[in-house]
Structure formats: structure tokens, C-alpha cells
Write a protein that holds these residues in place. Structure first.
Motif, PDB file in Angstrom:
ATOM      1  N   GLY A  57      29.474 115.596  80.525  1.00 42.06           N
ATOM      2  CA  GLY A  57      28.820 114.408  80.000  1.00 42.06           C
ATOM      3  C   GLY A  57      27.439 114.736  79.451  1.00 42.06           C
ATOM      4  N   ALA A  58      26.972 113.907  78.542  1.00 40.86           N
ATOM      5  CA  ALA A  58      25.692 114.177  77.891  1.00 40.86           C
ATOM      6  C   ALA A  58      24.609 113.181  78.284  1.00 40.86           C
ATOM      7  CB  ALA A  58      25.881 114.154  76.379  1.00 40.86           C
ATOM      8  N   PHE A  59      24.945 112.195  79.081  1.00 37.99           N
ATOM      9  CA  PHE A  59      23.952 111.184  79.451  1.00 37.99           C
ATOM     10  C   PHE A  59      23.139 111.720  80.621  1.00 37.99           C
ATOM     11  CE2 PHE A  59      23.032 106.648  80.883  1.00 37.99           C
ATOM     12  CZ  PHE A  59      22.058 106.461  79.910  1.00 37.99           C
ATOM     13  N   ARG A  60      21.976 112.275  80.311  1.00 36.49           N
ATOM     14  CA  ARG A  60      21.147 112.954  81.312  1.00 36.49           C
ATOM     15  C   ARG A  60      19.674 112.657  81.072  1.00 36.49           C
ATOM     16  NH1 ARG A  60      23.793 118.954  80.914  1.00 36.49           N
ATOM     17  NH2 ARG A  60      25.890 118.335  81.500  1.00 36.49           N
ATOM     18  N   LEU A  61      18.909 112.897  82.124  1.00 31.34           N
ATOM     19  CA  LEU A  61      17.466 112.823  82.029  1.00 31.34           C
ATOM     20  C   LEU A  61      16.917 114.118  82.628  1.00 31.34           C
ATOM     21  CD1 LEU A  61      15.202 109.869  82.626  1.00 31.34           C
ATOM     22  CD2 LEU A  61      14.688 111.972  83.830  1.00 31.34           C
ATOM     23  N   TYR A  62      16.114 114.836  81.852  1.00 32.03           N
ATOM     24  CA  TYR A  62      15.528 116.098  82.301  1.00 32.03           C
ATOM     25  C   TYR A  62      14.042 115.892  82.562  1.00 32.03           C
ATOM     26  CZ  TYR A  62      19.690 118.153  80.145  1.00 32.03           C
ATOM     27  OH  TYR A  62      20.975 118.468  79.795  1.00 32.03           O
ATOM     28  N   ASN A  63      13.557 116.324  83.699  1.00 32.39           N
ATOM     29  CA  ASN A  63      12.132 116.313  83.984  1.00 32.39           C
ATOM     30  C   ASN A  63      11.569 117.640  83.471  1.00 32.39           C
ATOM     31  OD1 ASN A  63       9.563 116.311  84.998  1.00 32.39           O
ATOM     32  ND2 ASN A  63      10.135 115.492  86.990  1.00 32.39           N
ATOM     33  N   ILE A  64      11.116 117.644  82.238  1.00 29.47           N
ATOM     34  CA  ILE A  64      10.733 118.901  81.598  1.00 29.47           C
ATOM     35  C   ILE A  64       9.466 119.513  82.201  1.00 29.47           C
ATOM     36  CG2 ILE A  64      11.943 118.452  79.441  1.00 29.47           C
ATOM     37  CD1 ILE A  64       9.271 117.578  78.243  1.00 29.47           C
ATOM     38  N   LYS A  65       8.761 118.757  83.021  1.00 30.68           N
ATOM     39  CA  LYS A  65       7.606 119.334  83.717  1.00 30.68           C
ATOM     40  C   LYS A  65       8.056 120.347  84.769  1.00 30.68           C
ATOM     41  CE  LYS A  65       4.881 115.157  83.190  1.00 30.68           C
ATOM     42  NZ  LYS A  65       4.394 113.967  83.876  1.00 30.68           N
ATOM     43  N   ASN A  66       9.257 120.171  85.298  1.00 31.46           N
ATOM     44  CA  ASN A  66       9.748 121.033  86.375  1.00 31.46           C
ATOM     45  C   ASN A  66      10.745 122.091  85.913  1.00 31.46           C
ATOM     46  OD1 ASN A  66       8.250 119.366  87.981  1.00 31.46           O
ATOM     47  ND2 ASN A  66       9.985 118.262  88.811  1.00 31.46           N
ATOM     48  N   ILE A  67      11.163 122.035  84.663  1.00 32.37           N
ATOM     49  CA  ILE A  67      12.192 122.956  84.180  1.00 32.37           C
ATOM     50  C   ILE A  67      11.565 123.925  83.191  1.00 32.37           C
ATOM     51  CG2 ILE A  67      14.398 123.155  82.981  1.00 32.37           C
ATOM     52  CD1 ILE A  67      14.977 120.262  83.870  1.00 32.37           C
ATOM     53  N   LYS A  68      11.681 125.204  83.506  1.00 32.78           N
ATOM     54  CA  LYS A  68      11.130 126.222  82.609  1.00 32.78           C
ATOM     55  C   LYS A  68      11.987 126.320  81.348  1.00 32.78           C
ATOM     56  CE  LYS A  68       9.170 128.967  86.300  1.00 32.78           C
ATOM     57  NZ  LYS A  68       9.167 130.245  87.005  1.00 32.78           N
ATOM     58  N   LEU A  69      11.322 126.489  80.232  1.00 34.53           N
ATOM     59  CA  LEU A  69      12.008 126.612  78.947  1.00 34.53           C
ATOM     60  C   LEU A  69      12.975 127.787  78.945  1.00 34.53           C
ATOM     61  CD1 LEU A  69      12.310 125.573  76.054  1.00 34.53           C
ATOM     62  CD2 LEU A  69      10.403 127.061  75.420  1.00 34.53           C
ATOM     63  N   ASP A  70      12.649 128.826  79.702  1.00 35.47           N
ATOM     64  CA  ASP A  70      13.519 130.003  79.777  1.00 35.47           C
ATOM     65  C   ASP A  70      14.936 129.651  80.198  1.00 35.47           C
ATOM     66  OD1 ASP A  70      11.301 131.392  79.075  1.00 35.47           O
ATOM     67  OD2 ASP A  70      11.008 132.371  81.016  1.00 35.47           O
ATOM     68  N   LEU A  71      15.083 128.624  81.039  1.00 37.72           N
ATOM     69  CA  LEU A  71      16.428 128.237  81.476  1.00 37.72           C
ATOM     70  C   LEU A  71      17.264 127.743  80.303  1.00 37.72           C
ATOM     71  CD1 LEU A  71      15.761 126.479  84.889  1.00 37.72           C
ATOM     72  CD2 LEU A  71      16.838 128.680  84.484  1.00 37.72           C
ATOM     73  N   PHE A  72      16.665 126.975  79.425  1.00 37.37           N
ATOM     74  CA  PHE A  72      17.410 126.492  78.264  1.00 37.37           C
ATOM     75  C   PHE A  72      17.640 127.615  77.255  1.00 37.37           C
ATOM     76  CE2 PHE A  72      15.862 122.367  79.832  1.00 37.37           C
ATOM     77  CZ  PHE A  72      17.080 121.717  79.919  1.00 37.37           C
ATOM     78  N   ASN A  73      16.751 128.595  77.237  1.00 37.38           N
ATOM     79  CA  ASN A  73      16.947 129.745  76.343  1.00 37.38           C
ATOM     80  C   ASN A  73      18.133 130.600  76.773  1.00 37.38           C
ATOM     81  OD1 ASN A  73      14.831 129.076  74.660  1.00 37.38           O
ATOM     82  ND2 ASN A  73      13.350 130.286  75.806  1.00 37.38           N
ATOM     83  N   MET A  74      18.564 130.477  78.028  1.00 38.71           N
ATOM     84  CA  MET A  74      19.720 131.230  78.516  1.00 38.71           C
ATOM     85  C   MET A  74      21.027 130.673  77.963  1.00 38.71           C
ATOM     86  SD  MET A  74      18.524 131.639  82.473  1.00 38.71           S
ATOM     87  CE  MET A  74      19.910 132.618  82.991  1.00 38.71           C
ATOM     88  N   VAL A  75      21.003 129.428  77.534  1.00 36.02           N
ATOM     89  CA  VAL A  75      22.207 128.762  77.043  1.00 36.02           C
ATOM     90  C   VAL A  75      22.549 129.298  75.658  1.00 36.02           C
ATOM     91  CG1 VAL A  75      23.239 126.541  76.421  1.00 36.02           C
ATOM     92  CG2 VAL A  75      21.680 126.697  78.380  1.00 36.02           C
ATOM     93  N   GLU A  76      23.774 129.796  75.524  1.00 33.56           N
ATOM     94  CA  GLU A  76      24.229 130.378  74.252  1.00 33.56           C
ATOM     95  C   GLU A  76      24.904 129.345  73.357  1.00 33.56           C
ATOM     96  OE1 GLU A  76      26.856 133.480  75.461  1.00 33.56           O
ATOM     97  OE2 GLU A  76      25.263 134.667  76.370  1.00 33.56           O
TER      98      GLU A  76
END
Length: 168
Positions: A57-76
């Protein structure tokens, strides 16, 4: 609406995931094929990647203050597989993830943009992540066994593995 509930729950939570699987009849009026594909995708991500959340599912809320950008960079993935792949990496980093039940009604306007090509590439990415996770789990187990048997590695290859994977 679900958005105020998401915002309320987001306090102290890193990711809030809207789930179609917490309550019965949360996908009202959907056709058989759409229901089947949704449940099949959930079954695969739950058992192959060990993701207990509604990962497709795509209905999400991300707390970007707590999530490092590097984690999203891992997604291919660039398509629909982004949703389960991103949640896979986020859940592996021990972020606080909470599910909220949502109800999705039958689509009244437009059509799905998902094509067979998207399903196929998503399935291939699911297999890639599964193979990587199984391989890495076994490698960590082997390294821990080596350390427990002989804490001072004498073998050349043992020293190389331990130096490359010190946290395993």
C-alpha cells in the motif's frame, strides 16, 4: 477521514502505514482480480521478506526528521515495488512503524496505472530481496559460528571475512 488519525498517531512514530488487512471489508466493492492480487502481494511480502505490515500500500506518513535519507537511497525500485522495498529497509533499521486500518472503496474514476510489466518487475525485486536476506542471514550465522569456535582467526579467509563484516 484517515489523515487526521495518521497525524495524531505520528507523534513518536517514524512511519505510519495505512493497512487494508486489519479489518474485514476494508476493500469495499473491489473486483475479484484486484482483491486476489492485493492479498497475494501481501502474502508474499509477509512471508518472503518478513514484513508484518501492509507493504504494497502507498498510504503512509513518514517522519522525515527520524529517517535518514540513506535509507531511501538504498531502494532500487522506481515503480510500485518502491512501496514494499522501502518498508523492507525501514523495518530492518528498527524504526518505529505503526499500522492504521484504512478503508479503500471501489475506484469510481480512471483506471489503474499498474501494468503486467510492473507486476513482473516487482516480483523480480521481491525475489532479489529475498535471496539477499537469506544469504546475509546465513553469512552472519556462519561468521558468528567462526567467532565462537575460534575467536582468534588464524585462517587467511577467516580474517578477511571478519575484517569486512565486524558487526555480524
Amino acid at each position: 477521514l484517515d489523515i487526521p488519525r495518521f497525524l495524531e498517531l505520528s507523534k513518536g512514530i517514524d512511519v505510519v502505514v495505512g493497512s487494508r488487512f486489519l479489518q474485514p471489508n476494508s476493500i469495499k466493492g473491489w473486483g475479484f482480480i484486484r482483491i486476489f492480487l492485493t492479498h497475494f502481494g501481501h502474502l508474499l511480502t509477509r512471508h518472503m521478506l518478513n514484513i508484518p505490515f501492509d507493504a504494497s500500500g502507498a498510504f503512509r506518513l513518514y517522519n522525515i526528521k527520524n529517517i535518514k535519507l540513506d535509507l531511501f537511497n538504498m531502494v532500487e525500485s522506481k515503480g510500485y515495488a518502491f512501496f514494499f522495498e522501502s518498508l523492507y529497509f525501514l523495518s530492518r533499521r528498527n524504526l518505529i512503524i505503526k499500522e492504521v486500518s484504512i478503508t479503500l472503496h471501489k475506484r469510481h474514476y480512471g483506471r489503474s496505472k499498474m501494468k503486467v510489466k510492473d507486476m513482473f518487475s516487482g516480483f523480480l525485486q521481491l525475489l532479489r530481496l529475498y535471496v539477499k536476506s537469506v544469504f546475509w542471514t546465513r553469512m552472519k550465522s556462519w561468521l558468528n559460528t567462526v567467532r565462537n569456535i575460534n575467536t582468534s582467526c588464524r585462517s587467511y579467509y577467516c580474517k578477511i571475512w571478519v575484517s569486512h563484516y565486524p558487526e555480524a
